[in-house]
Design a protein around this motif. Structure first.
Motif, PDB file in Angstrom:
ATOM      1  N   ILE A   1      47.999  37.776  43.328  1.00 29.68           N
ATOM      2  CA  ILE A   1      47.789  36.517  44.366  1.00 29.68           C
ATOM      3  C   ILE A   1      49.012  35.940  44.443  1.00 29.68           C
ATOM      4  O   ILE A   1      49.317  35.477  45.262  1.00 29.68           O
ATOM      5  CB  ILE A   1      46.457  35.629  43.995  1.00 29.68           C
ATOM      6  N   MET A   2      49.612  35.522  43.052  1.00 32.70           N
ATOM      7  CA  MET A   2      50.401  34.427  43.130  1.00 32.70           C
ATOM      8  C   MET A   2      51.622  35.139  43.674  1.00 32.70           C
ATOM      9  O   MET A   2      52.569  34.606  44.519  1.00 32.70           O
ATOM     10  CB  MET A   2      50.933  33.923  41.857  1.00 32.70           C
TER      11      MET A   2
ATOM     12  N   ALA B   1      37.538  44.987  43.161  1.00 34.92           N
ATOM     13  CA  ALA B   1      36.342  45.965  43.317  1.00 34.92           C
ATOM     14  C   ALA B   1      36.200  46.641  41.916  1.00 34.92           C
ATOM     15  O   ALA B   1      34.980  47.012  41.460  1.00 34.92           O
ATOM     16  CB  ALA B   1      36.369  47.070  44.254  1.00 34.92           C
ATOM     17  N   ARG B   2      37.297  47.113  41.395  1.00 31.94           N
ATOM     18  CA  ARG B   2      37.161  47.780  40.173  1.00 31.94           C
ATOM     19  C   ARG B   2      36.675  47.051  39.011  1.00 31.94           C
ATOM     20  O   ARG B   2      35.855  47.310  38.053  1.00 31.94           O
ATOM     21  CB  ARG B   2      38.744  48.139  39.682  1.00 31.94           C
ATOM     22  N   LEU B   3      37.348  45.683  39.155  1.00 34.35           N
ATOM     23  CA  LEU B   3      36.897  44.805  38.163  1.00 34.35           C
ATOM     24  C   LEU B   3      35.425  44.392  38.003  1.00 34.35           C
ATOM     25  O   LEU B   3      34.468  44.277  37.103  1.00 34.35           O
ATOM     26  CB  LEU B   3      37.525  43.303  38.475  1.00 34.35           C
TER      27      LEU B   3
ATOM     28  N   GLU C   1      43.442  37.541  34.987  1.00 31.93           N
ATOM     29  CA  GLU C   1      44.728  37.392  34.816  1.00 31.93           C
ATOM     30  C   GLU C   1      45.682  38.155  35.810  1.00 31.93           C
ATOM     31  O   GLU C   1      46.377  37.817  36.290  1.00 31.93           O
ATOM     32  CB  GLU C   1      45.383  37.121  33.469  1.00 31.93           C
ATOM     33  N   ALA C   2      45.499  39.448  35.510  1.00 30.83           N
ATOM     34  CA  ALA C   2      46.284  40.579  36.260  1.00 30.83           C
ATOM     35  C   ALA C   2      46.256  40.413  37.838  1.00 30.83           C
ATOM     36  O   ALA C   2      47.297  40.310  38.338  1.00 30.83           O
ATOM     37  CB  ALA C   2      45.971  42.121  35.771  1.00 30.83           C
TER      38      ALA C   2
ATOM     39  N   SER D   1      38.636  37.745  26.924  1.00 35.35           N
ATOM     40  CA  SER D   1      37.820  38.781  26.996  1.00 35.35           C
ATOM     41  C   SER D   1      38.422  39.941  28.227  1.00 35.35           C
ATOM     42  O   SER D   1      39.456  39.296  28.475  1.00 35.35           O
ATOM     43  CB  SER D   1      36.350  38.505  27.642  1.00 35.35           C
ATOM     44  N   ALA D   2      37.825  41.006  28.118  1.00 44.05           N
ATOM     45  CA  ALA D   2      38.501  42.050  28.939  1.00 44.05           C
ATOM     46  C   ALA D   2      38.407  41.384  30.286  1.00 44.05           C
ATOM     47  O   ALA D   2      39.320  41.846  31.132  1.00 44.05           O
ATOM     48  CB  ALA D   2      37.532  43.247  28.858  1.00 44.05           C
ATOM     49  N   PHE D   3      37.563  40.985  30.762  1.00 44.06           N
ATOM     50  CA  PHE D   3      37.088  40.349  32.195  1.00 44.06           C
ATOM     51  C   PHE D   3      38.500  39.313  32.508  1.00 44.06           C
ATOM     52  O   PHE D   3      39.277  39.336  33.243  1.00 44.06           O
ATOM     53  CB  PHE D   3      36.017  39.594  32.303  1.00 44.06           C
TER      54      PHE D   3
END
Lengths: 237, 237
Positions: free
Chosen positions: B22-23, B70-72, B16-17, B9-11
């Motif tokens: 974070i990684m 926040a964007r997500l 993932e991005a 999904s777009a989510f």
């Protein structure tokens, strides 16, 4: 209250509820710091024990704030500045929880210290420092509730005062330790206490910076560059 | 990768991005801790200075993660476990930023320590402790990415080892200070370094607990009750 003159959205109502939790949490943390510092000064082990027990309520309140914020986001789907506000609330709750941990740690060490050699003037100086950060924390939360960037800015400025108090204590403890090795254990604990109180001041500053960001949309210029000066002080300059 | 077998999904893509960020942040923090500990051991002021400079990039990455989350939330309006995941990401980024601050502080103190009396064995012991928490942090992040509650649980268990290392060092520093007052200043700084490394371990544990919560929906039983034992140790028992 002028709330009847103001058109409240469902989001506003939910936000107010969660802000009330934050203010309650703030009051509990301030009281914990004050009580822990008083327990240290009066060598009151029972009060120290009470501070340690009460920390669970602060932790529970943070979880409640987190859950409520998640519910609010899912239900009201806030965007832009409303969303930013909710995310700020989560961060503030996190800071307060950490401050509660510092108060608990202070109370623990106070129980240990009541068995050790007394360092003249130390607990009074610590209590003065504790009062300063309590007020800093209170003002940071007031600044949040009132969206008052000026007060928030003032809280940030005052952090230098706390840092000065800490640096003075650091040098004092070093002197006591060098004068008499029997003071070393007590001074190590006192030093940690002073450091933890200084960290509460840092958290108040972080909250203040978030308020400034919330109100103005910009982080204050020199945010985050503040340094722990003892790292450079070589201990006693 | 089996991603072509999986309907994204777009989510999921956005998540993932942000997880990649974070990684990256985790890698930078691990490197900062390793470098700071190495600078301490080899008295390499230039490396210490580099760690201090690099901390800004870690701070910037945290702000990027926050903005992206926040964007997500605003764009994808995630609910239930998706929302919980995004809020966890924000918390993990906050923990990593704090760990970066600890590394920076370690580097600062290492510059001071290179001017002071050497405490035999201390920097080696600190480096060993640093390696342990680096691995703890790495595994906590891997546990997050793989949603691996077992690995997260393992990270939590290992925190006791770090606490033991810290307690042993605390006692050792006290002994050195009592033996020779000229060691006091160096030991105070070393003690702070040890404490800050131990705090990185605490943050790794907090991340691990959030992974457990994310996967199982429940916080681990004894979460948060872990105590700093030196508060009770009276210094040298």
């Amino acid at each position: 209250m002028a709330s009847d003159l103001h058109i409240h959205s469902a989001f506003d109502r939910d936000l107010e509820a969660v802000q009330a939790m934050i203010m309650k949490m703030g009051g509990m943390v301030e009281a914990a710091i004050a009580d822990a510092a008083r327990a240290l000064e009066t060598r009151d082990d029972e009060l120290a024990e009470q501070v340690r027990r009460n920390d669970r309520a602060i932790d529970a309140l943070e979880e409640q704030v987190n859950a409520e914020c998640a519910r609010l986001i899912a239900l009201r789907a806030p965007i832009a500045s409303d969303l930013r506000t909710v995310l700020t609330v989560i961060k503030i709750a996190g800071s307060l929880e950490r401050c509660g941990d510092f108060a608990k740690n202070l109370a623990k060490r106070s129980s240990v210290l009541s068995q050790l050699a007394q360092i003249p003037g130390a607990s009074l100086a610590i209590r003065r420092m504790a009062r300063t950060v309590e007020l800093q924390l209170k003002d940071a939360l007031d600044a949040y509730i009132q969206r008052d960037a000026k007060l928030a800015s003032d809280v940030r400025q005052r952090d230098a005062e706390v840092d000065q108090m800490y640096n003075a204590l650091f040098r004092e403890f070093l002197t006591h330790m060098m004068e008499d090795p029997r003071n070393i254990t007590a001074c190590m604990h006192l030093h940690f206490i002073a450091k933890n109180i200084e960290r509460v001041g840092d958290h108040a500053t972080t909250i203040a910076e978030q308020v400034i960001y919330l109100v103005t949309g910009m982080m204050p210029e020199e945010a985050r560059i503040k340094a722990d000066k003892t790292a450079f002080a070589g201990g006693d300059e």
